[in-house]
Each structure stands twice: as C-alpha cells, then as structure tokens.
Motif scaffolding. Structure first.
Motif, short mmCIF file in Angstrom:
data_model
loop_
_atom_site.label_atom_id
_atom_site.label_comp_id
_atom_site.label_asym_id
_atom_site.label_seq_id
_atom_site.Cartn_x
_atom_site.Cartn_y
_atom_site.Cartn_z
N ALA A 70 0.85 -1.19 0.00
CA ALA A 70 0.00 0.00 0.00
C ALA A 70 0.88 1.24 0.00
O ALA A 70 1.79 1.36 0.84
N PHE A 114 -2.11 4.60 3.47
CA PHE A 114 -2.90 3.82 4.42
C PHE A 114 -3.18 4.65 5.67
O PHE A 114 -2.55 5.68 5.92
N SER A 173 -5.61 0.21 3.78
CA SER A 173 -5.35 1.01 2.58
C SER A 173 -6.44 2.06 2.43
O SER A 173 -7.62 1.79 2.70
#
Length: 281
Positions: free
Chosen positions: A72, A75, A121
C-alpha cells in the motif's frame, strides 16, 4: 532488520492557524531504499495517515497478519496497543500526518473502534476522498502547494463533521493533561459515568479503553524523556549509567519493571536497547 538509510528529503510544513488545534504539522518525505528497509514502529494512542506515491509499504503486526496491509502506498493505521513493522524497497514519496484520535474520528468520519490495531489502505475507506487527495498531492509541483491542498481539504472535512461529544472530548483532554497518570475511576466520577460506560465510549470512538490509553500516554512520555536533550545519552558500556528507576518514577510508573514491561509490549524492546540503538553525533 536492515539498517535504516537516511531520508533523501524531509520537509516539515505547518498547517494554517485555524487547523493547528487539530494538526500540529505535515511531514513530506522522499526516500530511496535500494535493499528492503524494515522499521519497527512503536504503539501509540494516535492515528497515522500516510498519503504516498511511489514504492509501496507492507505494514505487519506480529500478533496477527490480518491486522496489517500489503503493498500500500497510502494507508491509515488506527490506535495500536502493540508494535508493528513496516517494510519497503524502492523510492517512496508522500506526506505523513499524526492525528489525535478525536481529530481522526472527525476527519475520517468513522469511529476509531473500526480501526483499532489495524492498518487499512485508503482505497478501502468509504467515499474514496483520501485516494483522490493522494492523486492530487502526487500531481502538485512542490511541497508548499501540497501542504496548502492539505489545509483546504482538512478544513473542509472538519467544517462538515459534527463535533464529538463534549464529555468525551473533555475526558480525552483530562487524560492527556495528566500524562496518563490520572485514575480512570476518578475520570468516570468527574463525568458522572460508570466505568463501564466510559470504557465503552473510549473503545468505540478512540479505539482503546481508557486504561490502555493512559498506559500509552505514559509510555510516550517515557520515550520522549529518553530522547530529550537532557536525558542520559549513554549506557553502562559507554561509561554512563541510566537511572531507570528514576525515569520510571518521573513518568508515572510504579517501578522499573513496570516501565520495562510496557516498552516490551509497545516498542518490542527494552528502553536500554532503544537508547543504545539511538544514533549519536
């Protein structure tokens, strides 16, 4: 764990004046890691928001793989009562914000109980506005314009969100003001709530019960004391000995062993080990 490479670029921006009661600073960064870069992140009664572009990150909680997030670039990590690790390789760039729980509750528009001990995320959060903001930040030509965009977006989010319960806001400020030393029973009495109701409200809106939040506030105080300029900067091996019992008493711990237990849980290491690993010079 691999050695930490220097950050190629770090820029600190101050929010506009009306936002400073909610956000103390923006941290813009650009970092290159030619080999996997792993960091151990301490627990905290705050919310981490990373809006990034470039190399993605893995966030791992050793207690449960389901609590983390993989690959990710952006996040949100809710309030955590245990340490975790981040891992990345390549060139990453982005902005980091540390938000108090009640500010994050208003900005994100959801109770923090939904994010306790979780990294998510931004694409999984409702509305998609954080993902759109990430794209606009990436397209902005420089840090001042990125920080100005954050000002506009956060001001709009706060203006559109209802204030939190005044009693909960007061309770949080009381706990922070005491440095985590205040008794939870006394706090409940001041509010006219039962301890059970107080704990339920904290879990729902802040993500952690008040007793755990108080422990984390004491831990943050102790960690700051060790990092401060007037704290002892050496260990016995360098000819200086830290009086851990004195540090424990100053930060509201019962004794030295109590301090060390919290450091194990919240940082994954003893305070002596963290102090020894601190860069010098």
């Amino acid at each position: 764990m691999t050695a930490v490479t220097p950050v190629d670029e770090m820029v600190v921006g101050l929010p506009e004046v009306r936002l400073r009661p909610y956000v103390d600073r923006y941290i813009g960064y650009r970092e290159r890691a030619d080999v996997p870069l792993v960091r151990r992140e301490t627990a905290g009664v705050f919310v981490v928001l990373i809006l990034g572009w470039g190399a993605p990150l893995d966030v791992t909680d050793p207690r449960s793989a389901e609590r983390g997030v993989r690959r990710a670039d952006s996040f949100v990590a809710g309030t955590f009562d245990g340490w975790c690790t981040t891992r990345t390789v390549g060139v990453g760039e982005g902005v980091e914000l540390l938000l108090s729980p009640l500010t994050a509750r208003r900005v994100l528009g959801l109770p923090l109980g939904e994010l306790t001990n979780r990294a998510v995320s931004v694409g999984q959060l409702p509305g998609g506005w954080l993902d759109r903001l990430r794209c606009r930040l990436a397209e902005a030509p420089d840090w001042p314009r990125r920080f100005a965009l954050l000002d506009l977006t956060l001001a709009a989010r706060l203006a559109a969100s209802p204030p939190v319960d005044a009693r909960l806001d007061w309770a949080w400020r009381w706990l922070v003001g005491s440095g985590g030393r205040g008794a939870v029973g006394a706090l409940a009495t001041e509010l006219g709530w039962s301890r059970r109701h107080l704990a339920a409200r904290f879990r729902q809106e802040i993500g952690l019960p008040p007793k755990t939040a108080a422990r984390l506030l004491r831990f943050e105080r102790a960690r700051a004391a060790l990092a401060s300029a007037d704290a002892p900067t050496g260990t016995a091996s360098s000819g200086r000995v830290v009086d851990w019992a004195e540090v424990a008493a100053r930060c509201g711990y019962y004794d030295q062993s109590h301090l060390i237990r919290d450091f194990h849980q919240f940082a994954g290491a003893t305070p002596a080990a963290l102090l020894a690993a601190r860069p010098t010079g």
